[in-house]
Scaffold this motif. Structure first.
Motif, PDB file in Angstrom:
ATOM      1  N   GLY A  27     -70.099   6.374  62.529  1.00 26.01           N
ATOM      2  CA  GLY A  27     -69.656   6.631  61.039  1.00 26.01           C
ATOM      3  C   GLY A  27     -68.410   7.695  60.863  1.00 26.01           C
ATOM      4  N   TRP A  28     -68.207   7.831  59.609  1.00 25.10           N
ATOM      5  CA  TRP A  28     -67.023   8.623  59.828  1.00 25.10           C
ATOM      6  C   TRP A  28     -67.181  10.082  60.458  1.00 25.10           C
ATOM      7  CZ3 TRP A  28     -62.680   6.947  57.891  1.00 25.10           C
ATOM      8  CH2 TRP A  28     -61.940   8.189  57.122  1.00 25.10           C
ATOM      9  N   GLY A  29     -65.677  10.599  60.885  1.00 24.67           N
ATOM     10  CA  GLY A  29     -66.000  11.229  62.147  1.00 24.67           C
ATOM     11  C   GLY A  29     -66.626  11.566  63.485  1.00 24.67           C
ATOM     12  N   GLY A  30     -67.381   9.730  62.767  1.00 22.03           N
ATOM     13  CA  GLY A  30     -68.426  10.721  64.782  1.00 22.03           C
ATOM     14  C   GLY A  30     -67.817   9.560  65.569  1.00 22.03           C
ATOM     15  N   TRP A  31     -69.308   9.485  66.666  1.00 23.52           N
ATOM     16  CA  TRP A  31     -67.987   8.348  67.895  1.00 23.52           C
ATOM     17  C   TRP A  31     -69.305   7.969  68.365  1.00 23.52           C
ATOM     18  CZ3 TRP A  31     -69.542  13.253  66.550  1.00 23.52           C
ATOM     19  CH2 TRP A  31     -70.656  13.863  67.664  1.00 23.52           C
ATOM     20  N   GLY A  32     -69.440   6.285  69.466  1.00 28.21           N
ATOM     21  CA  GLY A  32     -70.773   5.755  69.566  1.00 28.21           C
ATOM     22  C   GLY A  32     -71.376   6.029  70.377  1.00 28.21           C
ATOM     23  N   LEU A  33     -70.810   7.226  71.026  1.00 28.11           N
ATOM     24  CA  LEU A  33     -72.317   7.722  71.815  1.00 28.11           C
ATOM     25  C   LEU A  33     -73.257   8.461  71.452  1.00 28.11           C
ATOM     26  CD1 LEU A  33     -70.959   8.152  75.529  1.00 28.11           C
ATOM     27  CD2 LEU A  33     -72.091   5.791  74.909  1.00 28.11           C
ATOM     28  N   GLN A  34     -72.380   8.669  70.066  1.00 26.22           N
ATOM     29  CA  GLN A  34     -73.429   9.741  68.491  1.00 26.22           C
ATOM     30  C   GLN A  34     -75.007   8.803  68.275  1.00 26.22           C
ATOM     31  OE1 GLN A  34     -71.677  10.582  65.391  1.00 26.22           O
ATOM     32  NE2 GLN A  34     -72.544  12.046  64.648  1.00 26.22           N
ATOM     33  N   LEU A  35     -74.652   7.667  69.067  1.00 29.90           N
ATOM     34  CA  LEU A  35     -76.240   7.407  69.129  1.00 29.90           C
ATOM     35  C   LEU A  35     -76.595   6.772  70.279  1.00 29.90           C
ATOM     36  CD1 LEU A  35     -73.871   6.329  66.750  1.00 29.90           C
ATOM     37  CD2 LEU A  35     -75.840   4.488  66.262  1.00 29.90           C
TER      38      LEU A  35
ATOM     39  N   VAL B 198     -64.008  16.271  66.473  1.00 27.11           N
ATOM     40  CA  VAL B 198     -64.601  16.658  66.977  1.00 27.11           C
ATOM     41  C   VAL B 198     -64.600  16.956  68.844  1.00 27.11           C
ATOM     42  CG1 VAL B 198     -66.923  15.800  67.482  1.00 27.11           C
ATOM     43  CG2 VAL B 198     -66.427  15.195  65.775  1.00 27.11           C
ATOM     44  N   PRO B 199     -64.612  17.708  68.628  1.00 23.26           N
ATOM     45  CA  PRO B 199     -64.440  18.223  69.825  1.00 23.26           C
ATOM     46  C   PRO B 199     -64.929  17.435  71.376  1.00 23.26           C
ATOM     47  CG  PRO B 199     -64.632  20.820  69.115  1.00 23.26           C
ATOM     48  CD  PRO B 199     -64.963  18.940  67.917  1.00 23.26           C
ATOM     49  N   ALA B 200     -64.020  16.939  72.271  1.00 19.21           N
ATOM     50  CA  ALA B 200     -64.664  16.369  73.183  1.00 19.21           C
ATOM     51  C   ALA B 200     -66.325  16.838  73.817  1.00 19.21           C
ATOM     52  CB  ALA B 200     -63.585  16.137  74.631  1.00 19.21           C
ATOM     53  N   LYS B 201     -66.522  18.300  74.222  1.00 15.23           N
ATOM     54  CA  LYS B 201     -67.774  19.244  74.469  1.00 15.23           C
ATOM     55  C   LYS B 201     -68.917  18.281  73.578  1.00 15.23           C
ATOM     56  CE  LYS B 201     -66.658  23.562  72.564  1.00 15.23           C
ATOM     57  NZ  LYS B 201     -66.715  25.345  73.350  1.00 15.23           N
ATOM     58  N   VAL B 202     -68.309  18.329  72.461  1.00 14.55           N
ATOM     59  CA  VAL B 202     -69.242  18.187  71.305  1.00 14.55           C
ATOM     60  C   VAL B 202     -69.514  16.118  72.119  1.00 14.55           C
ATOM     61  CG1 VAL B 202     -70.045  18.619  69.045  1.00 14.55           C
ATOM     62  CG2 VAL B 202     -68.747  19.618  69.611  1.00 14.55           C
ATOM     63  N   ARG B 203     -69.014  15.736  72.010  1.00 18.55           N
ATOM     64  CA  ARG B 203     -69.474  14.439  71.757  1.00 18.55           C
ATOM     65  C   ARG B 203     -69.689  13.809  73.575  1.00 18.55           C
ATOM     66  NH1 ARG B 203     -64.568  12.169  73.439  1.00 18.55           N
ATOM     67  NH2 ARG B 203     -62.988  13.982  72.629  1.00 18.55           N
ATOM     68  N   ARG B 204     -70.488  15.670  74.398  1.00 21.94           N
ATOM     69  CA  ARG B 204     -71.158  14.425  75.097  1.00 21.94           C
ATOM     70  C   ARG B 204     -72.342  14.274  74.477  1.00 21.94           C
ATOM     71  NH1 ARG B 204     -67.997  18.761  78.293  1.00 21.94           N
ATOM     72  NH2 ARG B 204     -69.723  20.121  77.347  1.00 21.94           N
ATOM     73  N   PRO B 205     -72.930  13.081  75.615  1.00 25.83           N
ATOM     74  CA  PRO B 205     -74.912  12.970  75.317  1.00 25.83           C
ATOM     75  C   PRO B 205     -74.964  13.384  75.699  1.00 25.83           C
ATOM     76  CG  PRO B 205     -73.259  11.398  76.952  1.00 25.83           C
ATOM     77  CD  PRO B 205     -72.429  12.665  76.077  1.00 25.83           C
TER      78      PRO B 205
END
Length: 300
Positions: free
Chosen positions: A79-87, A41-48
């Motif tokens: 979850g799978w393929g996720g990241w902490g700040l997804q929540l 998952v690209p970093a820009k997508v993972r930005r909260p």
């Protein structure tokens, strides 16, 4: 990029169809690599989205994370393929309610380094061990908010000794044979590759059915009484079965189930009403020293 991805998928489908007929053992190995591969998952997508409190970064072996606020600890488990700040939508409301919130990326996910499984791969057991390692480093878990595969990872950690006072499972995964069914239908392999993969999986981890939530829950309950549980699941979720959460609610004494419509597997993490319900649930019996007027206003 989309055209390249489409070409790669068509090549995989052709390969699996051929290998099913002439070399199922090769197909089995290829399926095993796909099964344990972590999506990038690209970093820009993972930005909260939105502002967050000031974080305190930490590292535990390969795991990178952040903590926010002060008080009883609530762990966010992706979850799978996720990241902490997804929540991340839960962080500010939980901090406002008097909690310390810990978010982290499991090995080979997000900003974390590879773990014991190697670069770009992981397992459910590694996700469970990551939660145990972060709790050991950051302090006892008052609560856990877990999404998708993070829910069975949390249940496995509880089975293996993790103590938690209150738990929220969002869009929980419950039966991995369903995932295998989806992959079989999409990629077009058949019974020979499937059987080989299940044998290979069982030789390393035990039968796949032993990771079903209906097997893990009684094993966790045998260690200590299960904590209060809130389940959140959208009926239109196409990645994890809503019926699975219904069955978990039936098996987990006193569990509550909150249902939504039209949010799917990920938007359910950001819905303000569902976030509020999760925070209120976690705050219901928080230690008296942490109760505040802010918590009481949340109930209104």
């Amino acid at each position: 990029m989309a055209a390249k991805k489409s070409t790669n998928v068509r090549s995989l489908i052709l390969a699996f169809g051929l290998l099913e007929r002439i070399a199922p053992a090769v197909g089995t190995r290829m399926l095993s690599r796909l099964w344990f591969r972590v999506p990038v998952v690209p970093a820009k997508v993972r930005r909260p989205r939105g502002e967050l409190p000031t974080p305190t970064p930490f590292e535990v072996a390969a795991i990178r994370g952040q903590s926010y606020g002060d008080g009883p600890a609530i762990y966010l488990v992706h979850g799978w393929g996720g990241w902490g700040l997804q929540l991340a939508a839960h962080i500010q409301p939980l901090v406002d309610a008097g909690f310390r919130v810990i978010a982290y990326d499991a090995p080979s996910h997000g900003d974390s380094a590879p773990g014991r499984e190697g670069k770009g791969t992981s397992t459910l057991l590694e996700l469970a061990d990551a939660l145990k390692a972060v709790v050991a480093a950051q302090g006892p878990a008052y609560g856990v908010v877990a999404h998708s595969l993070g829910a069975p990872a949390t249940a496995l950690a509880m089975r293996d000794g993790l103590d938690v006072e209150r738990v929220v499972f969002i869009a929980t995964a419950t039966d991995f044979t369903e995932t295998l069914d989806q992959m079989e239908a999409f990629l077009g392999f058949g019974p020979r590759i499937r059987a080989g993969f299940l044998r290979r999986f069982a030789a390393r981890f035990g039968p796949m059915d032993s990771f079903r939530m209906d097997a893990v829950i009684p094993a966790a309950a045998a260690r200590r009484p299960l904590p209060p549980l809130l389940l959140v699941h959208d009926r239109s979720d196409t990645e994890t079965s809503y019926q699975g959460s219904v069955e978990v609610a039936d098996r987990w004494p006193g569990a509550r189930l909150e249902t939504s419509e039209g949010l799917g597997h990920r938007r359910v993490l950001r819905d303000p009403d569902l976030v509020k319900k999760a925070v209120v649930f976690l705050a219901e019996r928080a230690p008296a020293a942490r109760r505040s007027g802010r918590q009481e206003r949340m109930r209104g």
